[in-house]
Design a protein around this motif. Structure first.
Motif, PDB file in Angstrom:
ATOM      1  N   GLY A 174      50.170  19.375 -11.965  1.00  0.00           N
ATOM      2  CA  GLY A 174      49.356  18.245 -12.416  1.00  0.00           C
ATOM      3  C   GLY A 174      49.024  18.291 -13.890  1.00  0.00           C
ATOM      4  O   GLY A 174      48.203  17.509 -14.379  1.00  0.00           O
ATOM      5  N   TYR A 175      49.666  19.185 -14.621  1.00  0.00           N
ATOM      6  CA  TYR A 175      49.481  19.262 -16.071  1.00  0.00           C
ATOM      7  C   TYR A 175      50.719  19.895 -16.683  1.00  0.00           C
ATOM      8  O   TYR A 175      51.573  20.448 -15.983  1.00  0.00           O
ATOM      9  N   ALA A 176      50.832  19.790 -18.009  1.00  0.00           N
ATOM     10  CA  ALA A 176      51.983  20.361 -18.718  1.00  0.00           C
ATOM     11  C   ALA A 176      51.504  21.173 -19.905  1.00  0.00           C
ATOM     12  O   ALA A 176      50.405  20.945 -20.434  1.00  0.00           O
ATOM     13  N   ILE A 177      52.343  22.109 -20.325  1.00  0.00           N
ATOM     14  CA  ILE A 177      51.993  22.919 -21.486  1.00  0.00           C
ATOM     15  C   ILE A 177      53.109  22.866 -22.531  1.00  0.00           C
ATOM     16  O   ILE A 177      54.267  22.581 -22.211  1.00  0.00           O
ATOM     17  N   ASP A 178      52.732  23.118 -23.746  1.00  0.00           N
ATOM     18  CA  ASP A 178      53.664  23.293 -24.862  1.00  0.00           C
ATOM     19  C   ASP A 178      53.274  24.609 -25.507  1.00  0.00           C
ATOM     20  O   ASP A 178      52.304  24.691 -26.261  1.00  0.00           O
ATOM     21  N   ASN A 179      54.026  25.648 -25.177  1.00  0.00           N
ATOM     22  CA  ASN A 179      53.738  26.986 -25.685  1.00  0.00           C
ATOM     23  C   ASN A 179      54.583  27.240 -26.936  1.00  0.00           C
ATOM     24  O   ASN A 179      55.614  27.912 -26.881  1.00  0.00           O
ATOM     25  N   GLN A 180      54.156  26.634 -28.042  1.00  0.00           N
ATOM     26  CA  GLN A 180      54.844  26.773 -29.333  1.00  0.00           C
ATOM     27  C   GLN A 180      56.287  26.275 -29.273  1.00  0.00           C
ATOM     28  O   GLN A 180      57.156  26.789 -29.973  1.00  0.00           O
ATOM     29  N   GLU A 181      56.539  25.262 -28.457  1.00  0.00           N
ATOM     30  CA  GLU A 181      57.894  24.743 -28.292  1.00  0.00           C
ATOM     31  C   GLU A 181      58.291  23.778 -29.407  1.00  0.00           C
ATOM     32  O   GLU A 181      59.464  23.696 -29.766  1.00  0.00           O
ATOM     33  N   GLU A 182      57.309  23.034 -29.927  1.00  0.00           N
ATOM     34  CA  GLU A 182      57.599  22.112 -31.022  1.00  0.00           C
ATOM     35  C   GLU A 182      57.317  22.757 -32.370  1.00  0.00           C
ATOM     36  O   GLU A 182      58.065  22.590 -33.322  1.00  0.00           O
ATOM     37  N   GLU A 183      56.220  23.509 -32.443  1.00  0.00           N
ATOM     38  CA  GLU A 183      55.829  24.155 -33.701  1.00  0.00           C
ATOM     39  C   GLU A 183      55.302  25.552 -33.415  1.00  0.00           C
ATOM     40  O   GLU A 183      54.420  25.736 -32.575  1.00  0.00           O
ATOM     41  N   ILE A 184      55.839  26.523 -34.113  1.00  0.00           N
ATOM     42  CA  ILE A 184      55.393  27.901 -33.952  1.00  0.00           C
ATOM     43  C   ILE A 184      53.919  28.009 -34.341  1.00  0.00           C
ATOM     44  O   ILE A 184      53.495  27.517 -35.382  1.00  0.00           O
ATOM     45  N   GLY A 185      53.146  28.654 -33.455  1.00  0.00           N
ATOM     46  CA  GLY A 185      51.728  28.852 -33.731  1.00  0.00           C
ATOM     47  C   GLY A 185      50.827  27.779 -33.148  1.00  0.00           C
ATOM     48  O   GLY A 185      49.608  27.928 -33.151  1.00  0.00           O
ATOM     49  N   VAL A 186      51.422  26.686 -32.648  1.00  0.00           N
ATOM     50  CA  VAL A 186      50.631  25.577 -32.092  1.00  0.00           C
ATOM     51  C   VAL A 186      50.911  25.447 -30.594  1.00  0.00           C
ATOM     52  O   VAL A 186      52.069  25.373 -30.173  1.00  0.00           O
ATOM     53  N   CYS A 187      49.849  25.415 -29.800  1.00  0.00           N
ATOM     54  CA  CYS A 187      49.963  25.255 -28.349  1.00  0.00           C
ATOM     55  C   CYS A 187      49.227  23.994 -27.905  1.00  0.00           C
ATOM     56  O   CYS A 187      48.238  23.593 -28.514  1.00  0.00           O
ATOM     57  N   CYS A 188      49.713  23.393 -26.834  1.00  0.00           N
ATOM     58  CA  CYS A 188      49.099  22.170 -26.311  1.00  0.00           C
ATOM     59  C   CYS A 188      49.061  22.212 -24.792  1.00  0.00           C
ATOM     60  O   CYS A 188      49.907  22.833 -24.156  1.00  0.00           O
ATOM     61  N   LEU A 189      48.076  21.522 -24.246  1.00  0.00           N
ATOM     62  CA  LEU A 189      47.950  21.397 -22.799  1.00  0.00           C
ATOM     63  C   LEU A 189      47.610  19.942 -22.502  1.00  0.00           C
ATOM     64  O   LEU A 189      46.657  19.396 -23.060  1.00  0.00           O
TER      65      LEU A 189
END
Length: 250
Positions: A174-189
């Motif tokens: 029910g949610y997604a993550i971005d573990n530095q996939e677009e930019e190194i050092g930046v994470c998103c949920l």
């Protein structure tokens, strides 16, 4: 041209449109033909009159939904930003990309290089994954075939198979993550915002540094994002219903 035709009760002929606009006949013909081919106008085979099509109605409805979405989401996004101290984004799917339509940053927080109107890849961002995770498989295949899977760094998902696995995970959790996939050092949920009929109309996310977002210990953050997405969905659904019931939307 569209406004003139829309104001007419029974549509307008080519000569009536040309007379009203006082443009060269060749330009009028070219524009009418283009609008007709693109589905914005339809022409009666009996009278030869041009009339506005339902495509314009759908566009107007989409615009109305977008305005309501931003207005209703804004206070909820600010609350999420205040409670987490992270940058908050709201995005919608625009063709093969995700487009940011709202951003809230905390004072003195980490500067995230995003802005309203920015288009971002769907395969390597939490917003994008939420927006496409619930699409039919053939649409996902077409999207990846047309848009590709641009590799931003070594963390970026670069194979259709791995992307599908990630989207399945998004649907399950029910949610997604971005573990530095677009930019190194930046994470998103991020979490999806659903319409009453179950379609994903938007996605909300929080972004921060890899030290601010720890995916091994972020249950509270996940819950905060999901609850915000749910609150936005409920607020927008109620608002759109009230608008149409009151007769404000034609």
């Amino acid at each position: 041209m569209l406004e003139i035709i829309a104001r007419s009760k029974n549509g307008l002929t080519f000569s009536q449109v040309a007379k009203a606009l006082n443009y060269p006949a060749s330009s009028i013909h070219c524009l009418l033909l283009t609008f007709e081919r693109q589905g914005y106008l339809c022409r009666s085979e009996i009278t030869g009159r041009y009339m506005c099509s339902m495509k314009l109605v759908r566009i107007a409805s989409m615009a109305l939904d977008g305005v309501i979405l931003r207005e209703r989401a804004s206070p909820l996004l600010r609350d999420l930003c205040a409670s987490t101290g992270l940058t908050v984004h709201l995005a919608v799917r625009e063709r093969n990309e995700a487009m940011v339509i709202a951003k809230v940053s905390s004072m003195g927080g980490q500067n995230i290089a995003t802005w309203i109107g920015k288009r971002i890849d769907v395969h390597c961002t939490s917003l994008g994954k939420c927006l496409i995770a619930y699409l039919p498989e053939d649409e996902i295949d077409e999207l990846t075939r047309k848009h590709g899977l641009l590799r931003h760094n070594e963390n970026t998902i670069s194979s259709p198979k791995k992307l599908k696995q990630e989207l399945e995970k998004t649907r399950t959790l029910g949610y997604a993550i971005d573990n530095q996939e677009e930019e190194i050092g930046v994470c998103c949920l991020g979490a999806p915002v659903f319409s009453p009929d179950g379609a994903v109309v938007a996605a909300v996310s929080v972004s921060g540094t890899d030290s601010q977002i720890d995916f091994d210990n972020c249950e509270a953050l996940i819950e905060a994002v999901r609850q915000t997405a749910k609150a936005i969905a409920e607020s927008v659904s109620t608002s759109i219903g009230e608008t149409f019931l009151s007769g404000e939307a034609k």
